[in-house]
Design a protein around this motif. Sequence first.
Motif, PDB file in Angstrom:
ATOM      1  N   THR A  14       0.855  -1.179   0.000  1.00 29.23           N
ATOM      2  CA  THR A  14       0.000   0.000   0.000  1.00 29.23           C
ATOM      3  C   THR A  14       0.892   1.230   0.000  1.00 29.23           C
ATOM      4  O   THR A  14       2.076   1.158   0.370  1.00 29.23           O
ATOM      5  N   THR A  15       0.332   2.353  -0.399  1.00 27.08           N
ATOM      6  CA  THR A  15       1.108   3.593  -0.398  1.00 27.08           C
ATOM      7  C   THR A  15       1.544   3.946   1.015  1.00 27.08           C
ATOM      8  O   THR A  15       2.682   4.372   1.240  1.00 27.08           O
ATOM      9  N   GLY A  16       0.630   3.764   1.984  1.00 28.13           N
ATOM     10  CA  GLY A  16       0.960   4.115   3.358  1.00 28.13           C
ATOM     11  C   GLY A  16       2.102   3.293   3.922  1.00 28.13           C
ATOM     12  O   GLY A  16       2.961   3.816   4.629  1.00 28.13           O
ATOM     13  N   ALA A  17       2.139   1.998   3.608  1.00 29.46           N
ATOM     14  CA  ALA A  17       3.174   1.123   4.165  1.00 29.46           C
ATOM     15  C   ALA A  17       4.487   1.202   3.395  1.00 29.46           C
ATOM     16  O   ALA A  17       5.556   1.099   3.983  1.00 29.46           O
ATOM     17  N   SER A  18       4.403   1.382   2.071  1.00 28.88           N
ATOM     18  CA  SER A  18       5.604   1.347   1.233  1.00 28.88           C
ATOM     19  C   SER A  18       6.148   2.721   0.890  1.00 28.88           C
ATOM     20  O   SER A  18       7.331   2.863   0.550  1.00 28.88           O
ATOM     21  N   GLY A  19       5.290   3.751   0.946  1.00 26.02           N
ATOM     22  CA  GLY A  19       5.714   5.079   0.521  1.00 26.02           C
ATOM     23  C   GLY A  19       5.698   5.259  -0.987  1.00 26.02           C
ATOM     24  O   GLY A  19       6.062   6.320  -1.496  1.00 26.02           O
ATOM     25  N   ILE A  20       5.262   4.231  -1.727  1.00 29.75           N
ATOM     26  CA  ILE A  20       5.211   4.304  -3.188  1.00 29.75           C
ATOM     27  C   ILE A  20       3.873   4.909  -3.607  1.00 29.75           C
ATOM     28  O   ILE A  20       2.814   4.415  -3.205  1.00 29.75           O
ATOM     29  N   LYS A  21       3.919   5.945  -4.396  1.00 30.05           N
ATOM     30  CA  LYS A  21       2.688   6.582  -4.848  1.00 30.05           C
ATOM     31  C   LYS A  21       2.043   5.742  -5.934  1.00 30.05           C
ATOM     32  O   LYS A  21       2.691   5.333  -6.895  1.00 30.05           O
ATOM     33  N   ASP A  22       0.760   5.473  -5.772  1.00 29.85           N
ATOM     34  CA  ASP A  22       0.023   4.650  -6.739  1.00 29.85           C
ATOM     35  C   ASP A  22      -0.454   5.546  -7.885  1.00 29.85           C
ATOM     36  O   ASP A  22      -1.550   6.101  -7.847  1.00 29.85           O
ATOM     37  N   LEU A  23       0.381   5.678  -8.893  1.00 28.39           N
ATOM     38  CA  LEU A  23       0.085   6.576 -10.007  1.00 28.39           C
ATOM     39  C   LEU A  23      -1.080   6.054 -10.845  1.00 28.39           C
ATOM     40  O   LEU A  23      -1.238   4.842 -11.023  1.00 28.39           O
ATOM     41  N   LYS A  24      -1.861   6.968 -11.354  1.00 30.95           N
ATOM     42  CA  LYS A  24      -2.973   6.616 -12.223  1.00 30.95           C
ATOM     43  C   LYS A  24      -2.571   6.872 -13.683  1.00 30.95           C
ATOM     44  O   LYS A  24      -1.602   7.561 -13.976  1.00 30.95           O
ATOM     45  N   GLY A  25      -3.364   6.294 -14.584  1.00 28.11           N
ATOM     46  CA  GLY A  25      -3.117   6.509 -16.002  1.00 28.11           C
ATOM     47  C   GLY A  25      -1.876   5.828 -16.544  1.00 28.11           C
ATOM     48  O   GLY A  25      -1.286   6.292 -17.528  1.00 28.11           O
ATOM     49  N   LEU A  26      -1.485   4.713 -15.925  1.00 29.65           N
ATOM     50  CA  LEU A  26      -0.308   3.986 -16.398  1.00 29.65           C
ATOM     51  C   LEU A  26      -0.642   3.211 -17.666  1.00 29.65           C
ATOM     52  O   LEU A  26      -1.805   2.890 -17.929  1.00 29.65           O
ATOM     53  N   PRO A  27       0.381   2.869 -18.448  1.00 26.78           N
ATOM     54  CA  PRO A  27       0.136   2.032 -19.633  1.00 26.78           C
ATOM     55  C   PRO A  27      -0.466   0.689 -19.243  1.00 26.78           C
ATOM     56  O   PRO A  27      -0.370   0.251 -18.093  1.00 26.78           O
ATOM     57  N   ASP A  28      -1.071   0.044 -20.211  1.00 23.17           N
ATOM     58  CA  ASP A  28      -1.707  -1.249 -19.975  1.00 23.17           C
ATOM     59  C   ASP A  28      -0.698  -2.255 -19.433  1.00 23.17           C
ATOM     60  O   ASP A  28       0.457  -2.308 -19.874  1.00 23.17           O
ATOM     61  N   ARG A  29      -1.117  -3.034 -18.431  1.00 21.52           N
ATOM     62  CA  ARG A  29      -0.336  -4.105 -17.817  1.00 21.52           C
ATOM     63  C   ARG A  29       0.891  -3.580 -17.060  1.00 21.52           C
ATOM     64  O   ARG A  29       1.885  -4.278 -16.891  1.00 21.52           O
ATOM     65  N   GLN A  30       0.803  -2.347 -16.576  1.00 25.39           N
ATOM     66  CA  GLN A  30       1.846  -1.787 -15.722  1.00 25.39           C
ATOM     67  C   GLN A  30       1.196  -1.232 -14.453  1.00 25.39           C
ATOM     68  O   GLN A  30       0.187  -0.541 -14.522  1.00 25.39           O
ATOM     69  N   VAL A  31       1.797  -1.552 -13.293  1.00 31.43           N
ATOM     70  CA  VAL A  31       1.260  -1.099 -12.017  1.00 31.43           C
ATOM     71  C   VAL A  31       2.403  -0.564 -11.167  1.00 31.43           C
ATOM     72  O   VAL A  31       3.587  -0.773 -11.458  1.00 31.43           O
ATOM     73  N   MET A  32       2.034   0.127 -10.076  1.00 32.07           N
ATOM     74  CA  MET A  32       3.020   0.652  -9.142  1.00 32.07           C
ATOM     75  C   MET A  32       3.144  -0.215  -7.897  1.00 32.07           C
ATOM     76  O   MET A  32       4.209  -0.293  -7.284  1.00 32.07           O
ATOM     77  N   LEU A  33       2.037  -0.854  -7.506  1.00 33.59           N
ATOM     78  CA  LEU A  33       1.999  -1.623  -6.265  1.00 33.59           C
ATOM     79  C   LEU A  33       1.583  -3.066  -6.532  1.00 33.59           C
ATOM     80  O   LEU A  33       0.818  -3.332  -7.462  1.00 33.59           O
TER      81      LEU A  33
END
Length: 279
Positions: free
Chosen positions: A153-172
């Motif tokens: 999660t963003t809160g636990a990892s500090g990684i921002k969950d970006l929106k509008g990413l290309p298909d089949r790509q995630v942040m978390l």
Amino acid sequence: MYRFLLSRQWVILTLIALVLVPTMIELGFWQFHRHERRVAQNALIADNLEAKPVPVEELTSPGHTVPRADYWRRVTATGTFDTAHEVVVRRRTSTDDRVGVHVLTPLVLRDGRVLLVNRGWVPAAAEQRAYPPVPPAPKGEITVTGRLKADETTGASGIKDLKGLPDRQVMLINSEQQAALIGREVLGGYLELITPESADGTPEPIAEPDHESIGAHMAYAVQWWLFAAGVPVGWVILVRREVQDRRAAARAEAAGDGDGEGDGDAAGNTAAVQATPSL
């Protein structure tokens, strides 16, 4: 002689010392508690890595939040990789700190539920929005072993969950997000793959978590406590030095007054002799 302690300068200095001592003591305990947490975490990691692997279904289920006590537990699962719903997790580093992606492949278990498997690291594509070349997952039914981790999660990892990413790509790596994309029940958490290993070393396996180093937190704690002890010692030294300076100044002033009186008497006697008429 100690009346100077009531002066504005010394009152301010004393108040600063009174604030610094408990603050430094508290900072020392903060570092000490960080040391204790690091030692406890190292023990947890070591115990869980050495524990006998258990079926993943014993430790998690759809919607389950993996507790810290189960982090890095070795688990096994049997199923078939679903490469059609494979995604990459952006901005992840390799063991030598190169930036790339992690390959996240769903493993469809025999009962139809899904386990997310982090197969490891590969370099990112030259163009940021392009899907990178990913080595194919093993085909057919396979049994995997890996380390269990909790959903990111963003809160636990500090990684921002970006929106509008290309298909089949995630942040978390998040089971709820992937369940919505796949349309199946997904077990909570995910698995860092240990075996089977790829023949050519790609994707690069995720390294075991460090559970040997304990950091310098204990040394920092001792430093803060020494600083706290040094503040009153320094205050006493300054007070004694001030007293000594004032006593020296008082002695010098007294000596100066005595010399002045002697000179005055001598001058008076000389004038009296000069004023006496000669016979």
